[in-house]
Design a protein around this motif. Structure first.
Motif, PDB file in Angstrom:
ATOM      1  N   GLU A  43       0.817  -1.212   0.000  1.00 27.57           N
ATOM      2  CA  GLU A  43       0.000   0.000   0.000  1.00 27.57           C
ATOM      3  C   GLU A  43       0.853   1.265   0.000  1.00 27.57           C
ATOM      4  O   GLU A  43       0.453   2.274  -0.536  1.00 27.57           O
ATOM      5  CB  GLU A  43      -0.917   0.006   1.219  1.00 27.57           C
ATOM      6  N   GLN A  44       2.015   1.229   0.615  1.00 26.28           N
ATOM      7  CA  GLN A  44       2.886   2.390   0.712  1.00 26.28           C
ATOM      8  C   GLN A  44       3.859   2.399  -0.463  1.00 26.28           C
ATOM      9  O   GLN A  44       4.281   1.351  -0.928  1.00 26.28           O
ATOM     10  CB  GLN A  44       3.697   2.333   2.016  1.00 26.28           C
ATOM     11  N   SER A  45       4.218   3.594  -0.918  1.00 29.59           N
ATOM     12  CA  SER A  45       5.218   3.682  -1.982  1.00 29.59           C
ATOM     13  C   SER A  45       6.222   4.777  -1.658  1.00 29.59           C
ATOM     14  O   SER A  45       5.944   5.681  -0.874  1.00 29.59           O
ATOM     15  CB  SER A  45       4.556   3.941  -3.334  1.00 29.59           C
ATOM     16  N   LEU A  46       7.382   4.687  -2.278  1.00 27.67           N
ATOM     17  CA  LEU A  46       8.466   5.626  -2.021  1.00 27.67           C
ATOM     18  C   LEU A  46       9.192   5.919  -3.326  1.00 27.67           C
ATOM     19  O   LEU A  46       9.516   5.001  -4.086  1.00 27.67           O
ATOM     20  CB  LEU A  46       9.442   5.021  -1.007  1.00 27.67           C
ATOM     21  N   LEU A  63      13.055  10.329   3.370  1.00 25.23           N
ATOM     22  CA  LEU A  63      11.940   9.981   4.256  1.00 25.23           C
ATOM     23  C   LEU A  63      11.719  11.100   5.263  1.00 25.23           C
ATOM     24  O   LEU A  63      12.659  11.797   5.639  1.00 25.23           O
ATOM     25  CB  LEU A  63      12.246   8.694   5.025  1.00 25.23           C
ATOM     26  N   VAL A 127       7.715  -2.024   7.483  1.00 24.60           N
ATOM     27  CA  VAL A 127       6.566  -2.040   6.577  1.00 24.60           C
ATOM     28  C   VAL A 127       7.078  -2.091   5.143  1.00 24.60           C
ATOM     29  O   VAL A 127       7.957  -1.313   4.765  1.00 24.60           O
ATOM     30  CB  VAL A 127       5.686  -0.781   6.789  1.00 24.60           C
ATOM     31  N   TYR A 129       7.306  -1.380   1.312  1.00 24.89           N
ATOM     32  CA  TYR A 129       6.990  -0.266   0.421  1.00 24.89           C
ATOM     33  C   TYR A 129       7.262  -0.695  -1.015  1.00 24.89           C
ATOM     34  O   TYR A 129       8.210  -1.424  -1.270  1.00 24.89           O
ATOM     35  CB  TYR A 129       7.873   0.954   0.718  1.00 24.89           C
ATOM     36  N   SER A 130       6.450  -0.199  -1.934  1.00 21.13           N
ATOM     37  CA  SER A 130       6.801  -0.369  -3.340  1.00 21.13           C
ATOM     38  C   SER A 130       7.695   0.807  -3.722  1.00 21.13           C
ATOM     39  O   SER A 130       7.533   1.906  -3.191  1.00 21.13           O
ATOM     40  CB  SER A 130       5.554  -0.431  -4.222  1.00 21.13           C
TER      41      SER A 130
END
Length: 151
Positions: A43-46, A63, A127, A129-130
């Protein structure tokens, strides 16, 4: 004759209600299993800058941390042949240190030797991250290269 028609219609309605009730009450819903856990998208992306140069992958990202006194610690581990995991963790300042409660952007950079087609995943504070990868050409300096992201 009227009573017979009313009785027949009532029985048909009752039969339909019983059949639909049976479907909803006694039958379990069919849930499609997930095809493959590896295909699940985090669900999270960076956003990260990525460069492959001299057989080394370099990932640079930013970040947000709770205070300027927080730091980021990053590490890369090989999870399988050709598969690597980047781990970035936020480290709080030592107890008793006074620090302004201002959200601050901190940079991290990891570099590791791996084949060009290596599979890389990322975990930030545990967690997954994509990674939105922005490839930086080999001749550019990844640290000073500016991304122009619209939207």
């Amino acid at each position: 004759m009227k009573k017979t028609i009313i009785t027949i219609v009532s029985l048909i309605v009752l039969l339909v209600v019983v059949l639909y009730g049976y479907e909803f009450i006694f039958k379990k819903p069919v849930i499609d299993p997930v095809a493959d856990e590896a295909e699940m998208i985090p669900e999270q992306s960076l956003d990260v800058k990525v460069q492959y140069k001299d057989s080394r992958h370099t990932f640079v990202g930013t970040l947000s941390v709770p205070t300027p006194c927080h730091t980021l610690v990053s590490d890369v581990t090989m999870t399988a042949p050709g598969a690597y995991q980047i781990e970035v963790n936020t480290v709080a300042p030592v107890a008793g240190v006074m620090c302004a409660q201002v959200i601050t952007d901190k940079d991290f950079k990891v570099s590791f030797e791996a084949p060009e087609d290596a599979i890389v995943t990322a975990f930030i504070d545990g967690v997954e991250y994509s990674l939105n990868r922005f490839m930086i050409p080999e001749g550019e300096n990844i640290d000073t290269f500016e991304l122009m992201i619209k939207g």
